[in-house]
Scaffold this active site. Structure first.
Site, PDB file in Angstrom:
ATOM      1  N   SER A1577       0.830  -1.190   0.000  1.00 14.34           N
ATOM      2  CA  SER A1577       0.000   0.000   0.000  1.00 14.34           C
ATOM      3  C   SER A1577       0.872   1.250   0.000  1.00 14.34           C
ATOM      4  O   SER A1577       1.751   1.397  -0.858  1.00 14.34           O
ATOM      5  CB  SER A1577      -0.965  -0.040   1.189  1.00 14.34           C
ATOM      6  OG  SER A1577      -1.912   1.009   1.087  1.00 14.34           O
ATOM      7  N   ASP A1695      -5.380  -3.962  -2.986  1.00 15.86           N
ATOM      8  CA  ASP A1695      -4.393  -3.709  -1.944  1.00 15.86           C
ATOM      9  C   ASP A1695      -3.830  -5.015  -1.392  1.00 15.86           C
ATOM     10  O   ASP A1695      -4.565  -5.925  -1.010  1.00 15.86           O
ATOM     11  CB  ASP A1695      -5.056  -2.913  -0.809  1.00 15.86           C
ATOM     12  CG  ASP A1695      -4.034  -2.272   0.112  1.00 15.86           C
ATOM     13  OD1 ASP A1695      -2.920  -2.811   0.234  1.00 15.86           O
ATOM     14  OD2 ASP A1695      -4.358  -1.219   0.700  1.00 15.86           O
TER      15      ASP A1695
END
Length: 1883
Positions: A1577, A1695
């Site tokens: 991320s 993600d």
């Protein structure tokens, strides 16, 4: 004739009229558009008229047509003129006069404008702003299946036999065990080759003869007899097929295998070698006749077998002594005894084996007469005194049956067994039998002459008097050769299972036989070749059998029992006069602190200043010096010559009367001391307060040669042959006056003559002052030993103990060429002759010169012909006298090249390391366990420390250290100085004086013109240990001495010391008796340890679990097996009491063994006679395999019949799949493979093949089963290994199961298998690559960062050692052995290919490499010639690419050009190499290809850097230009190769990830390098920015700009869309990531980088290491619902934090050893919820406004979905925190939201402060990795020691960066100096 008619004028007129009519008709037709249909008749008539006219006259028709055309043209012109002049102007006029009126209001105009603006925006958006969408290159895939498949690399490389296979191939394969054989030697063996046929079921006793059997065709099973205790059990409940046979299957041999044990070959070569040598072997001293003949002892009744046990007055007989029960056993019976001992099962005690040999009353009687034993009925232990035995068995030791054997029980510890040599005659044994409890010395005939040294009655003298035991032979041959018919059949004494190993053919089998006569002839004809075979066999024994028994089977105790037996057999204490005349007291006084240290030293100073004063004080309480008139007369009248040859001097120069005189104190009862030493009460020296450091520098012969004074030139690198000494050898007994040989060749002064003092040596320092001239050259003269030289005496005893002093067969004709000639070139090797299978093959070089060939060298000591006495003139005496306080550790288990420790006084404990510690260490060090053997003798010859002077007030805590280092030793030690941490003995007894300071003193004497000025290391100053404070318990002194440890320069650890740099003028000089001391900075002595004291911790560990195997007393030797075999020490050797030892360094012992193979032959003889049968059975069944690169060892689903232990080389386990292969693991040196399949009796799970040429020890399952029956403890040991292996695989599968399920091939083993690399080849892509400069910088990085435990080889260095024929066909075997030897010495061996492609060195380097580094220019991706060579070799080793760049920048996409054409590359590295001129980029910079403006900017940049440099010096500890050493690219590569990389993993958390920047800043400020980066991320974005250029400034700027874009609400609003998939389109987010990363590829990033994503298409995590960085970083940052998933090749990526928010396991899989894991994730509220079984949304909505309601804690739908998505991530996060090597850093940023990018600065500062606090805490604990720590901290030191590295440093001038950083910086500086010295002498 016909005439043409002519037309009339009337007809012409008619034609014309017709034509005119036609023209008019045509005109009318052209003017009218169509003819009228009403007038067809007229048209027809006109046409008829025209045709009629034409028919009438053609000319008229022509003219008529022309006329009509003209008229038509005129008409057309008229029409055009009318259109242009009338029609067009009329139309223009009408248009110009036209008018239009349009009326628009404002809304209409605004709408029109917005429409135009939107149209333009859309055009730009999809035409220019979406450029990133077109960057969609497919990630690079690596074809590992093709590259790593062994079938591709080596088709048919396994053991499949071709159709043309014949028995000669098997024969050639089998004799490879003998190493390289020259052609005549091979022909000699082949000439005697025979064949033998065995029918199925036939048996063959392998002990009936000594022939060498090879299975050519068929199958043979080898059996060993079962122990009597277990045979019945097996018979009752057997699991084997041989239920009641009494035999156990050991091995199954197929075609190509050998049946014979190599010990049978050794027995042939050692027939004439004695087990030990004593003075009684000399014909001048005939031993007393034995009481009983040997044959009579064997004929007694078996009822007497229990006599020894029934006698309460005496302890049982020593098993080994009983096995050789001369004095006059015949050779046949000796053969029988040895052979039977070898075949006795291990489950039966050795004592029982002796009883089975032949138990008669005579045996016990002789045993009692041979072993004086003292008894005590009130105690449970007994002292075992086998004459001169130097060992004391552990009273609690049990035999293999678990029953405490009486053999190991003795009365109270009264005296060392070696005290038979002490001056107390009542302890001396005698040849004659004595009643129980009667002192042997009281019997008539006992010898008390001091010259006999108390050894006249040792058990080895008994059997050696009869010629020594002969070679262990056949039982049947022994029966047939027994003399006088006194031999009873062996069946009466040995059951059937004791007959030895038996081979049985299961099918019709053909054997090839090399008879024993062939080896005997070989011994006589080619002695050098026979010596080489012995070396190879010993190498196999040490590297296969002992290695397996120690490391794998846990039989260390069994192996060390052999050394105990050797100590029993060969114990040679110093002369008794040395002890009884006060020599020991004088020696102790030598180690006292100097009382008058303020006095300035002069040239007259000596060690024995104020000696007469001390003597007068000492003699007040000591026995008067024994002497007589003869003594005085002899001392006064004898005039020694000016030059004394050491071999002409007896060990103790006393007259015959003096020899026969009994000491006056011999009848005094022994005084008890705390440690059992019977010291005479009147010989205690004056009391002292402390024990100071020092060395017995020169007790007598202070000559330049160390032993005697000759004209030997010390500038010579090798000792020159001495003049032929007299026939009276030093070891020969002497009767009468002292002989004085005459030597007129020199006018020098003998050190023994006392005529003049020793000349002062320059460059040395002393710790004593010279006394009067009378004591200068005769240090023991005042105590009655005028010619006693303790160094020579100790060397004599060591020579006898190791078998160097083998007496000549004929004393009248001694041979002086007793060993193979070793030329100077071979002596340069300075290595052990047996460490490798092909070690010291001097005949290879000698084969080029006929006079040195092993074929012509007929005089060899190994053959037993021409054995000469030991002549010290052949060797340089390098014995060092050292003192160790009680509790000191001399040698730790795992240390190599420890040397020999001869005990002068005191006791040494041989300890078995605690089993729990071993298991814990193995678990901890499994990846790096094979480098432990990489140690050298750098510190074994280190400088000795001076006695502390008056400059230190705290001399009471002076360390008791002593050591030596002369320049010649330095030159040899520097070969491997960087890779050795030194032995424990060196750390204790060398170079350091505890808390005392040091003062340079003038040199003692002048040596060669260039004496060394090498300073001793300035070590850590530690407080004295408790044991040191006690002092010497022997004499009651309370001197406090520290047993602190020391490491050489490359090791900074617990009590390590940092070596001072070598003096540049230091050259050869024998400093055997010179002490040196450095000047230490005062601040060193003020440093306090951070942790506990190592000596105390060692003592505590000893209490916790170490077990004592045996104790070595006076005259004994510790470290015998490990030193002579060249292996790492199996045990710890500690000082049980204060002990004085003579230390012979390993390098000195190597030189002796190279010149005298008799040492190894003596070892062979002793091993043959004393090795436990269990070890012999293991050796006979273990197979030493040498496999070629690519060869398949076994395949998947094959039966599991054996497992393997890697001795050298590298193996890989793979499984084949449909889409390629999967690499499971790689096994390096010391690893075991396949035991799980064998134990579970399952088929092979993987395919195992050799990556390169490897040596393996193969243990068949049958052997394992047999050993388990005989030694059940092995089953437990193997079970533990299996359990650890299974546990490791389970843990790894858990860690890698989810994290490494990526579809990218090769990622899981990207770095997991580089932790135990041993060899690396540096290969250039093209010849233009500066590979030599690259290797030099890489070597510097090794020295500066990890301690330089690597050796770099090129062709010139190899040829300099092995000669110009190193790469020839003859020298390949020698080269392979030498390289294998280097692998055991060093952590890493690097081959630098600096030769053309066609050279043999290039191919050798590639074939020997575990990993190949291809070095090329970053901007030249073309295929090079060396790459084609690499492909042609078809090696399966890992291949990594190193791209050189002149600057730290990579053009986007340039790396991809390299990788896409090379799918076989496993990894790549970008390296900055300033000044690079070979590449296009470097050429452009250097040749001025840049514009003038760019040149001007570059010049300005250089000027600014130069001007700012002076200010930076005060801000940074780095004084050199460029990047720090630890942060350079070469250091990163060095850490990568050694598996010491440091990784940084950044977790996800949205805006909270801004704290990552603070962590990176804190790491950089602390100087911690970052070698790899990974993230999830927001962590992937920050990590990618930093990995791009590895620079903090640009990373901070780009990250802040991204945060600003994300904080813009307008951008977020502009990206909103209808929330079908997500709330935004993702364009603004994509644009922000792309603007920060640009077009960089992941493979272009300077630091290796990865990011992870979650593939929701296939529900798995993916790891990305190639492709456009922005795409996968964006995919890793995709928050579901806010941004649409990223589509990559049809897969939807979101993600990566959903699966693993902190991918620590991925980083570890990439090869990181230490990982900093930064977690910035949010913390979920885990408080309990209570809202009932049903819930109304309306109620929740209303109650959210109620402050007293708990409705706010009820999660919403997005909250519930978010927690669901992170369920897996929470689990992996908790596992990551527990991973070893993970430094978990939790940032306190929970109060910030995921999208709070606007608070960037606050988050950044908070992360920085938190990181600094965490790093400071770890630093204080000593856990913080710095990238510069020594690799052997974790390998060789305990937890309490590894943190004290911070106290080892020298003075720092900068004064900046205090604390740990300051110390580290200086440590690197010192290490660099040592590294330079090592590189200069790398070969």
């Amino acid at each position: 004739m016909s005439q043409v008619p002519v037309a009339s004028p009337a007809s012409w007129s008619s034609v014309a009229s017709a034509a005119a009519a036609a023209v008019s008709a045509a005109t009318s037709a052209s003017s009218s558009l169509a003819a009228s249909v009403d007038e067809p008749a007229a048209t027809t008539a006109t046409a008829a008229t025209a045709s009629y006219a034409d028919e009438r006259n053609p000319l008229i028709a022509l003219f008529d047509g022309l006329l009509r055309v003209v008229l038509a043209s005129l008409n057309l012109i008229r029409i055009l003129a009318t259109f242009s002049t009338i029609t067009v102007p009329s139309l223009v006029y009408a248009i110009l006069h036209y008018s239009l009126t349009l009326q628009l209001n404002f809304p209409s105009l605004a709408l029109l404008f917005l429409t135009s603006l939107i149209s333009a925006f859309i055009w730009l958006r999809y035409r220019h702003l979406n450029k990133y969408e077109r960057l969609r290159e497919v990630p690079i895939t690596r074809d590992e299946g093709f590259n790593l498949n062994p079938d591709v690399a080596s088709p048919g490389g396994d053991n499949d036999r071709g159709s043309f296979h014949n028995y000669l191939d098997d024969f050639l394969q089998a004799i490879r065990i003998f190493g390289f054989l020259e052609k005549p030697v091979f022909h000699e063996l082949a000439r005697h080759l025979q064949t033998r046929r065995l029918v199925a079921g036939d048996s063959l006793s392998l002990d009936t003869d000594f022939s060498f059997y090879i299975v050519i065709d068929g199958h043979v099973q080898v059996y060993a007899p079962l122990p009597s205790a277990t045979a019945s059990a097996v018979g009752q409940d057997s699991v084997e097929d041989e239920d009641d046979s009494g035999y156990q299957l050991l091995n199954e041999v197929e075609s190509g295998g050998t049946l014979s044990s190599l010990f049978t070959i050794l027995s042939l070569f050692t027939e004439d070698v004695k087990l030990s040598f004593d003075d009684h072997d000399d014909p001048h001293l005939a031993p007393p006749h034995p009481a009983y003949p040997a044959m009579d002892r064997l004929n007694n009744s078996s009822a007497a077998n229990h006599l020894g046990r029934g006698n309460n007055a005496t302890a049982p007989t020593s098993p080994y002594s009983s096995a050789f029960n001369p004095p006059s056993q015949t050779a046949a019976q000796l053969q029988l005894n040895a052979a039977a001992l070898r075949n006795v099962p291990a489950a039966i005690s050795t004592e029982g084996a002796v009883e089975r040999l032949g138990g008669s009353a005579a045996v016990r009687s002789t045993s009692k007469s041979s072993h004086a034993r003292t008894a005590s009925s009130g105690t449970a232990s007994a002292t075992v005194q086998d004459g001169d035995t130097s060992t004391i068995m552990d009273p609690l030791e049990q035999n293999d049956d678990g029953v405490t054997s009486s053999l190991y029980h003795a009365p109270d510890l009264q005296m060392p067994p070696a005290q038979a040599a002490a001056p107390f005659s009542h302890f001396a044994p005698s040849y004659h039998p004595s009643p129980a409890g009667t002192p042997i010395s009281s019997l008539p005939g006992s010898t008390h002459s001091p010259y006999f040294r108390g050894r006249a009655t040792s058990i080895h003298a008994l059997h050696e008097a009869a010629g020594g035991p002969n070679t262990p032979g056949s039982i049947l041959s022994a029966m047939s050769s027994s003399a006088h018919g006194h031999y009873h059949p062996q069946a009466d004494y040995l059951p059937r299972q004791g007959a030895g190993t038996v081979a049985r053919a299961t099918v019709d089998t053909t054997l090839a036989v090399i008879p024993a006569e062939a080896f005997k002839r070989l011994t006589k004809k080619f002695p050098n070749a026979a010596a080489h075979i012995v070396q190879v066999i010993l190498a196999r024994l040490s590297r296969v059998t002992f290695h397996t028994a120690h490391k794998y089977l846990g039989l260390t105790k069994e192996v060390m029992r052999t050394e105990k037996s050797i100590n029993d057999l060969a114990c040679f204490p110093l002369p008794s006069e040395f002890y009884e005349k006060g020599g020991m007291d004088k020696l102790r006084h030598r180690f006292l602190p100097q009382p008058n240290s303020k006095r300035e030293t002069t040239v007259d100073d000596d060690y024995f200043r104020d000696f007469q004063e001390w003597t007068s004080i000492s003699q007040r309480s000591s026995t008067p010096v024994p002497g007589s008139k003869d003594d005085t007369k002899d001392a006064a009248t004898s005039s020694p010559p000016k030059v004394r040859i050491a071999s002409d001097l007896p060990s103790l120069t006393t007259s015959s009367k003096q020899s026969n005189q009994k000491p006056t104190s011999s009848r005094i009862s022994a005084a008890r001391t705390p440690w059992g030493h019977p010291d005479p009460p009147l010989k205690t020296p004056t009391a002292r307060n402390m024990v100071g450091p020092g060395d017995l520098l020169s007790m007598a012969s202070l000559s330049q040669d160390g032993w005697y004074t000759t004209g030997f030139d010390m500038h010579s690198a090798q000792p020159t042959p001495r003049a032929k000494p007299r026939s009276v050898s030093k070891l020969e007994p002497f009767h009468g006056p002292l002989p004085h040989p005459v030597d007129d060749s020199t006018d020098g002064t003998s050190p023994l003559s006392g005529a003049s003092p020793i000349p002062i040596r320059k460059g040395s320092s002393t710790m004593y002052h010279q006394g009067e001239a009378i004591g200068t050259d005769r240090p023991f003269a005042n105590i009655g030993l005028p010619h006693f030289d303790i160094k020579n005496e100790v060397m004599d005893c060591i020579a006898k103990s190791i078998g160097l002093a083998q007496a000549a067969h004929s004393p009248l004709a001694p041979s002086y060429q007793a060993s193979p000639h070793i030329n100077a070139q071979d002596s340069l090797l300075q290595r052990s002759v047996f460490k490798s299978a092909f070690g010291s093959l001097s005949m290879l070089d000698a084969a080029m010169a006929e006079e040195e060939s092993s074929i012509t060298g007929t005089n060899s000591s190994m053959a037993g012909h021409g054995h000469s006495g030991f002549h010290p003139s052949d060797f340089e005496n390098e014995v060092e006298i050292k003192f160790f306080p009680a509790g000191s550790t001399l040698v730790k288990a795992g240390e190599s090249r420890a040397g020999l420790f001869y005990v002068i006084d005191g006791f040494l404990d041989v300890l078995l390391p605690a089993e729990a510690n071993e298991l814990e260490e193995e678990d901890r060090l499994k990846p790096n366990m094979n480098h432990k053997s990489a140690k050298t003798d750098a510190s074994s010859g280190s400088s000795r420390q001076n006695r502390p002077g008056s400059h230190r007030k705290d001399s009471s805590s002076a360390s008791l250290r002593a050591g030596l280092l002369d320049e010649r030793n330095l030159r040899e030690a520097d070969v491997s100085l960087p890779q050795r941490r030194g032995t424990e003995a060196d750390r204790i007894s060398s170079n350091g004086d505890g808390n005392s300071g040091s003062v340079h003193r003038p040199a003692m004497r002048e040596g060669s013109s260039s004496s060394t000025s090498y300073g001793t290391p300035a070590g850590l100053r530690k407080k004295p240990t408790e044991s040191a404070k006690v002092g010497n318990a022997l004499d009651g002194t309370g001197g406090a001495g520290s047993s602190s440890r020391r490491k050489p320069s490359h090791v900074s650890s617990g009590s390590g010391a940092t070596t001072m740099p070598r003096h540049p003028d230091a050259t050869n000089s024998n400093m055997a008796f010179t002490a040196k001391q450095p000047v230490l900075h005062p601040s060193l002595h003020q440093q306090q340890p951070l942790r506990g004291k190592p000596s105390q911790q060692s003592s505590q560990r000893s209490k916790d679990g170490k077990r004592s195997i045996f104790t070595v007393g006076r005259g004994g030797i510790a470290g015998y097996l490990s030193s002579l075999l060249g292996t790492a020490s199996y045990v710890d050797i500690t000082a049980k009491t204060d002990v004085y030892v003579g230390f012979l360094p390993a390098h000195a012992l190597e030189r002796i063994m190279e010149r005298r193979p008799i040492v190894l032959l003596t070892l062979c003889k002793r091993l043959l006679s004393l090795l436990p049968p269990l070890i012999l059975h293991i050796d006979s069944s273990l197979d030493w395999q040498q496999v070629n690169a690519g060869q398949v060892i076994y395949r998947e689903d094959d039966p599991s019949d054996s497992f393997f232990i890697v001795i050298n080389g590298r193996l890989r386990a793979i499984t084949e799949k449909t889409n390629g292969i999967e690499v499971h693991n790689e096994y390096g040196q010391g690893d075991s493979v396949g035991e799980l399949d064998v134990i579970t009796n399952s088929r092979r799970r993987t395919t195992l093949h050799a990556i390169r040429d490897s040596e393996l020890a193969k243990m068949p399952s049958t052997l394992f089963n047999a050993i388990s029956v005989r030694h059940p403890a092995i089953t437990i040991q193997i079970s533990r290994i299996i359990a650890r292996r299974v546990r490791t695989e389970l843990v790894r599968s858990k860690q890698e199961g989810a994290a490494l399920g990526a579809p990218i091939p090769g990622l899981p083993d990207l770095g997991r298998n580089n932790l135990n690399l041993k060899t690396v080849a540096i290969v250039p892509v093209t010849r233009q690559v500066p590979v030599i400069d690259f290797a030099a910088k890489l070597q510097t990085a090794f020295d500066d960062t990890i301690g330089g435990r690597a050796i770099f080889l090129d062709q010139s260095s190899v040829m300099g050692v092995l000669g110009r024929h190193a790469f020839s066909r003859m020298g390949k075997l020698k080269l392979a052995g030498w390289l294998a030897d280097l692998e055991q010495k060093y952590r890493l061996v690097v081959y630098v290919v600096d030769t053309p492609v066609s050279s043999a060195w290039s191919q050798t380097s590639i074939r020997q490499a575990d990993c190949v580094l291809m070095v090329g220019f970053g901007d030249e991706p073309a295929m090079g010639e060396y790459e084609r060579l690499l492909m042609s070799v078809k090696t399966t080793a890992r291949k990594e690419l190193v791209l050189l760049h002149p600057e730290r920048s990579v053009p986007p996409g340039s790396t991809r050009e390299w990788l896409k054409n090379r799918p076989w590359v496993h990894a790549h590295h970008h390296v900055e190499m300033p000044g690079l001129t070979g590449s296009h980029a470097g050429a452009a910079i250097s040749t001025g290809g840049d514009p003038k403006a760019v040149k001007a900017l570059r010049n300005l940049k250089q000027k600014l850097e130069t001007s700012l440099q002076r200010y930076r010096k005060t801000m940074t500890p780095l004084s050199a230009s460029g990047r720090p050493h630890h942060a350079s690219d070469f250091a990163r590569l060095a850490r990568r190769l050694c598996g010491m990389s440091i990784g940084l993993v950044l977790g996800g958390g949205g805006a909270r990830g801004c704290a990552h920047l603070g962590v990176i800043r804190a790491l950089e400020e602390r100087g911690i390098p970052i070698d790899m980066v990974g993230g999830t991320s927001i962590g992937s974005l920050v990590g990618g920015l930093y990995a791009r250029e590895a620079e903090m400034v640009s990373t901070f700027g780009r990250a802040k700009r991204f945060a600003g874009r994300m904080a813009s609400l307008w951008r977020f609003a502009s990206d909103l869309t209808y929330p079908v998939v997500s709330y935004t389109t993702g364009h603004e987010f994509n644009r922000g990531v792309f603007k920060a990363i640009q077009e960089t590829h992941i493979e272009d990033m300077w630091i290796p980088f990865f990011c992870n994503t979650t593939n929701i298409t296939w529900s798995r995590m993916e790891v990305h290491t190639s492709g456009y960085a922005w795409r996968y970083i964006r995919g890793s940052m995709t928050l579901a619902g806010l941004i649409p998933p990223l589509v990559d090749e049809g897969n939807m990526l979101v993600d990566g934090g959903y699966v693993d928010n902190l991918p620590v396991t991925v980083m570890l899989a990439m090869g990181a050893r230490s990982v900093f894991a930064v977690d910035v994730g949010s913390i979920d509220d885990t408080s309990p919820r209570a809202y009932g079984d049903t819930l109304s949304g309306w109620w929740v909505l209303l109650n959210r406004w109620n402050p007293w309601s708990d409705a706010s804690k009820i999660p919403s739908i997005p909250d519930i979905q978010g927690r669901l998505t992170y369920v897996s991530s929470v689990k992996t996060l908790e596992e990551a925190k527990k991973v070893k090597g993970c430094f978990y850093m939790r940032m306190p940023v929970e109060e910030f939201g995921t999208l709070a990018f606007g608070r960037f600065d606050m988050i950044y500062e908070k992360g920085y402060k938190a990181a600094v606090e965490l790093l400071d805490g770890w630093d204080a604990e000593g856990k913080l990795p710095s990238g510069t720590e020594r690799e052997d901290f974790e390998d060789d030191w305990e937890d309490g020691d590894e943190y004290e590295e911070y106290e080892v440093y020298t003075d720092d001038e900068s004064g900046v960066g205090g604390g740990v950083r300051k110390i580290r910086k200086k440590r690197r500086r010192t290490r660099r100096k040592a590294g330079i010295s090592a590189r200069r002498n790398s070969i």
